[in-house]
Design a protein around this motif. Structure first.
Motif, PDB file in Angstrom:
ATOM      1  N   ILE A 119      48.543  29.190  52.989  1.00 30.71           N
ATOM      2  CA  ILE A 119      47.747  30.332  52.933  1.00 30.71           C
ATOM      3  C   ILE A 119      48.900  31.641  52.639  1.00 30.71           C
ATOM      4  O   ILE A 119      48.170  32.568  51.950  1.00 30.71           O
ATOM      5  N   LYS A 120      50.086  31.351  53.305  1.00 29.66           N
ATOM      6  CA  LYS A 120      50.872  32.502  53.368  1.00 29.66           C
ATOM      7  C   LYS A 120      51.838  32.704  51.984  1.00 29.66           C
ATOM      8  O   LYS A 120      52.173  33.834  51.465  1.00 29.66           O
ATOM      9  N   LYS A 121      51.939  31.435  51.215  1.00 32.05           N
ATOM     10  CA  LYS A 121      52.816  31.625  50.140  1.00 32.05           C
ATOM     11  C   LYS A 121      51.792  31.234  48.737  1.00 32.05           C
ATOM     12  O   LYS A 121      52.452  31.521  47.759  1.00 32.05           O
ATOM     13  N   MET A 122      50.701  30.814  48.992  1.00 30.58           N
ATOM     14  CA  MET A 122      49.886  30.568  47.891  1.00 30.58           C
ATOM     15  C   MET A 122      48.637  31.454  47.860  1.00 30.58           C
ATOM     16  O   MET A 122      47.515  30.567  48.165  1.00 30.58           O
ATOM     17  N   LYS A 123      48.688  32.762  47.839  1.00 31.20           N
ATOM     18  CA  LYS A 123      47.255  33.138  48.142  1.00 31.20           C
ATOM     19  C   LYS A 123      45.989  32.924  47.297  1.00 31.20           C
ATOM     20  O   LYS A 123      45.102  32.779  47.918  1.00 31.20           O
ATOM     21  N   ILE A 124      46.182  32.925  45.815  1.00 34.76           N
ATOM     22  CA  ILE A 124      45.248  32.718  44.943  1.00 34.76           C
ATOM     23  C   ILE A 124      44.679  31.300  44.942  1.00 34.76           C
ATOM     24  O   ILE A 124      43.445  31.260  45.118  1.00 34.76           O
ATOM     25  N   THR A 125      45.721  30.536  45.066  1.00 36.00           N
ATOM     26  CA  THR A 125      45.342  28.942  45.239  1.00 36.00           C
ATOM     27  C   THR A 125      44.398  28.590  46.381  1.00 36.00           C
ATOM     28  O   THR A 125      43.558  27.833  46.392  1.00 36.00           O
ATOM     29  N   SER A 126      44.974  29.157  47.548  1.00 39.91           N
ATOM     30  CA  SER A 126      44.571  29.136  49.049  1.00 39.91           C
ATOM     31  C   SER A 126      43.112  29.504  48.956  1.00 39.91           C
ATOM     32  O   SER A 126      42.180  28.925  49.326  1.00 39.91           O
ATOM     33  N   TRP A 127      42.899  30.923  48.468  1.00 42.72           N
ATOM     34  CA  TRP A 127      41.236  31.170  48.709  1.00 42.72           C
ATOM     35  C   TRP A 127      40.481  30.753  47.762  1.00 42.72           C
ATOM     36  O   TRP A 127      39.421  30.577  48.081  1.00 42.72           O
ATOM     37  N   LEU A 162      41.416  28.771  37.852  1.00 41.68           N
ATOM     38  CA  LEU A 162      41.088  28.739  39.244  1.00 41.68           C
ATOM     39  C   LEU A 162      40.117  30.085  39.855  1.00 41.68           C
ATOM     40  O   LEU A 162      39.074  29.879  40.498  1.00 41.68           O
ATOM     41  N   ILE A 163      40.539  31.191  39.460  1.00 39.64           N
ATOM     42  CA  ILE A 163      39.716  32.544  39.627  1.00 39.64           C
ATOM     43  C   ILE A 163      38.438  32.368  39.033  1.00 39.64           C
ATOM     44  O   ILE A 163      37.355  32.554  39.459  1.00 39.64           O
ATOM     45  N   ILE A 164      38.141  31.918  37.436  1.00 38.45           N
ATOM     46  CA  ILE A 164      36.915  32.093  36.772  1.00 38.45           C
ATOM     47  C   ILE A 164      36.005  30.965  37.622  1.00 38.45           C
ATOM     48  O   ILE A 164      34.962  31.057  37.753  1.00 38.45           O
ATOM     49  N   LEU A 165      36.574  29.771  37.766  1.00 45.06           N
ATOM     50  CA  LEU A 165      35.815  28.698  38.427  1.00 45.06           C
ATOM     51  C   LEU A 165      35.358  29.070  40.026  1.00 45.06           C
ATOM     52  O   LEU A 165      34.207  28.970  40.326  1.00 45.06           O
ATOM     53  N   SER A 166      36.204  29.721  40.440  1.00 39.18           N
ATOM     54  CA  SER A 166      35.539  30.355  41.911  1.00 39.18           C
ATOM     55  C   SER A 166      34.725  31.289  41.882  1.00 39.18           C
ATOM     56  O   SER A 166      33.579  31.334  42.803  1.00 39.18           O
ATOM     57  N   VAL A 167      34.341  31.990  40.647  1.00 34.81           N
ATOM     58  CA  VAL A 167      33.301  32.980  40.412  1.00 34.81           C
ATOM     59  C   VAL A 167      32.169  32.014  40.430  1.00 34.81           C
ATOM     60  O   VAL A 167      30.727  32.470  41.098  1.00 34.81           O
ATOM     61  N   PHE A 168      32.212  31.228  39.529  1.00 35.52           N
ATOM     62  CA  PHE A 168      31.062  30.352  39.311  1.00 35.52           C
ATOM     63  C   PHE A 168      30.712  29.419  40.716  1.00 35.52           C
ATOM     64  O   PHE A 168      29.120  29.191  41.191  1.00 35.52           O
ATOM     65  N   ALA A 169      31.553  29.020  41.516  1.00 33.27           N
ATOM     66  CA  ALA A 169      31.220  28.347  42.673  1.00 33.27           C
ATOM     67  C   ALA A 169      30.485  29.269  43.879  1.00 33.27           C
ATOM     68  O   ALA A 169      29.776  28.876  44.477  1.00 33.27           O
ATOM     69  N   VAL A 170      30.852  30.569  43.701  1.00 35.18           N
ATOM     70  CA  VAL A 170      30.173  31.590  44.693  1.00 35.18           C
ATOM     71  C   VAL A 170      28.775  32.027  44.076  1.00 35.18           C
ATOM     72  O   VAL A 170      27.891  31.976  44.831  1.00 35.18           O
TER      73      VAL A 170
END
Length: 617
Positions: free
Chosen positions: A369-377, A457-465
């Motif tokens: 979580i400290k090293k891979m912010k976007i991937t982690s969240w 990852l960002i695009i898919l996370s929007v759809f997941a929400v």
């Protein structure tokens, strides 16, 4: 309806990309990637057009648009055509959208791989096969593309063919699916024998009035064998965990939008057959429920990041199959589409993690979580959606399945599904607490994730929400016979949320706060732990069956082939050979031999003619 009329082009674009990459641009990696992405991008544009025209023109599952041409006419007439309805439209959109994101992601993930162009060629053919399956208007055409999907999965799972484990995994997937596909083929042939057609619409008219129910049950169960294998349902589920030997983008495509989704889509497309037979519906429902529970329990103790997600896929597919069996057509398809977004997100997130740390064992990771912010969240968002935490998409789709199961009177399956929801939340929270919030264990520096891997990852996370909020709109378009929206049941909703939060809290106590030692639990419950870690020993069971039964039967037929069949033909050929050796002397080409034979023949003729005279003397 321009785009609907041109829908046949949707699978053609990636097919052309496959041909170009394979035969022209294979040596030029950037060009190959551009062609593959362009082909999928065109398919997405046309799919968006089809979806828009379907929604705005009043096309429904009961009133689809269909057009076809003659494909085969000897010895029977089989057409090749396109069937467009809301189910087709949403599946085209899911396959092309996620396929495009996976290909963009693969630019970074496969950048230094020597098989870069081959990978994009296979991805294009894979997507083309799935799209051809989706638009098919008859079982025979669907089976053709169904087999192409199986072939492509073989090529992609065994992409790293130099690794023995990858070669074994690809063969395992191929063989397991051949078992189910053989049943599928027999089933559609049974339908053709009974009705004289493979066409979905013609069968939909004929099946409800057909009198031989037993024959229909047999045909339906045989066809269901196809989805059992393709969607990795019990007992043909053993191939899916090993399929993780393929590159991670392949795993995302297989688990989210293509191969395993094909089985659920087949049940939906042939729903008139399955729903009209109560006995078959029960089989479908319980196979799905058992698979959901079984895969959920196995995922509790796995260490490999991708295998945990693989068993999660099996479990969620079990939910979808169960929904179809209990009469939840809309709920099952809604969960299929919802699951596609957050499962693609999770697999691509897993690929980003593996790309960064170089290992797949979650107990060799920690503190990411400290090293891979976007991937982690983004991964955490996907995990919460999968766990069914409101208001994420997985909550809405899973809640609809539980609601329809309860409302239709399947109480045992409802509680089995509820407990599976608890298991899902537990093992996904376990993964998150260990990988992202646990003690840092990796010694090597974490590699940076390129933008073309982060953007999907960002695009898919929007759809997941947000995708779950479309549940009511979805139900108004994707339904069977009549729109049947399940009204929110606050009790069921409360129970599902409580199960999800209960799983997360228990996981936090064990793997977050470490109030209880996970190692101590595994030692105390060692038999159960071993049973789950070894996947209920199904692989060992199948190996035993192969070695003791199948192999012995094969050896018997081999002996028959070599000793009896070959013996008959070998002796026959030996006799003919000996006769030839003797008879060839007659035509030796030697004048002396011919003169000698001629002389002997004349002598015999003279003696035969002279015999009466000599007898008189």
């Amino acid at each position: 309806m321009i785009f609907i009329g041109l829908a046949w082009l949707i699978p053609i674009f990636p097919a052309i990309a496959f041909l170009f990459i394979s035969f022209i641009t294979k040596r030029f990696k950037p060009v190959s990637a551009v062609i593959a992405i362009a082909g999928m991008g065109l398919s997405l544009i046309f799919s968006l057009g089809v979806f828009y025209e379907v929604i705005t023109s009043g096309v429904s599952i009961n009133q689809p648009v269909e057009y076809a041409v003659s494909w085969l006419s000897v010895p029977i007439n089989i057409g090749a055509g396109v069937l467009i309805d809301p189910l087709t439209a949403i599946m085209l959109l899911i396959v092309t959208f996620i396929g495009l994101l996976v290909e963009i992601y693969s630019l970074g993930y496969m950048q230094n791989d020597p098989g870069f162009s081959r990978f994009f060629a296979n991805l294009s053919l894979f997507s083309s096969s799935m799209l051809g399956l989706v638009i098919a208007n008859n079982y025979f055409q669907m089976f053709f593309f169904w087999e192409l999907v199986g072939l492509c999965s073989y090529l992609l799972i065994g992409f790293y063919f130099h690794k023995p484990s990858a070669a074994r995994a690809s063969k395992k997937a191929f063989i397991a699916n051949r078992v189910g596909d053989f049943g599928f083929l027999l089933g559609i042939l049974c339908l053709f024998i009974a009705f004289g057609t493979f066409n979905f619409r013609e069968l939909a008219v004929s099946i409800p009035v057909y009198s031989n129910v037993l024959f229909l049950i047999i045909a339906a169960l045989l066809i269901f064998a196809g989805p059992v294998a393709k969607s990795a349902q019990f007992p043909l589920h053993v191939w899916l965990p090993d399929a993780m030997e393929g590159a991670t983008p392949v795993s995302a495509l297989i688990h989210a939008a293509t191969m395993v989704a094909a089985g659920v889509y087949l049940i939906a497309r042939g729903y008139i057959l399955f729903s009209s037979l109560h006995e078959v519906s029960l089989v479908i429902a319980y196979i799905g429920g058992i698979t959901a529970f079984m895969a959920g329990t196995i995922a509790l103790v796995q260490r490999d990041l991708k295998r945990i997600l693989a068993f999660s896929t099996m479990s969620q597919l079990g939910y979808m199959i169960m929904a179809m069996g209990v009469g939840g057509f809309t709920a099952g398809i809604f969960h299929l589409t919802s699951h596609a977004f957050f499962k693609a997100l999770l697999f691509l997130g897993a690929g980003s993690i593996i790309h960064a740390v170089g290992v797949q064992d979650i107990f060799k990771m920690g503190g990411l979580i400290k090293k891979m912010k976007i991937t982690s969240w983004t991964f955490i968002i996907g995990s919460l959606a999968l766990a069914g935490i409101p208001p994420l998409s997985g909550f809405f789709s899973k809640d609809e399945i539980l609601s329809v199961t309860y409302e239709h009177g399947y109480r045992f399956l409802y509680y089995l599904g509820l407990f599976t929801a608890f298991l899902t939340a537990f093992y996904m929270a376990r993964l998150v607490f260990i990988v992202f919030f646990g003690q840092e264990r990796q010694k090597n520096p974490v590699h940076k994730t390129p933008w073309n891997m982060k953007l999907p990852l960002i695009i898919l996370s929007v759809f997941a929400v947000f995708y779950g909020f479309l549940s009511k709109t979805f139900a108004s378009y994707i339904y069977f016979q009549a729109a049947k929206g399940i009204e929110p049941n606050l009790i069921i909703m409360s129970e599902s949320v409580a199960a999800a939060f209960g799983g997360i809290i228990l996981s936090w106590l064990i793997y977050g706060k470490q109030v209880v030692s996970s190692e101590a639990l595994s030692v105390r419950f060692k038999p159960i732990h071993q049973l789950l870690f070894n996947q209920y020993y199904f692989n060992e069971l199948y190996n035993w069956l192969y070695e003791r039964i199948v192999s012995n039967i094969s050896r018997f037929f081999h002996w028959c082939d070599r000793k009896i069949v070959d013996g008959i033909f070998d002796n026959t050929t030996f006799l003919i050979k000996r006769m030839g050796i003797k008879l060839r002397l007659v035509n030796s080409g030697s004048v002396q031999n011919y003169a000698f034979i001629f002389f002997i023949a004349i002598a015999f003729i003279i003696l035969w003619l002279a015999a009466p005279i000599l007898g008189g003397i």
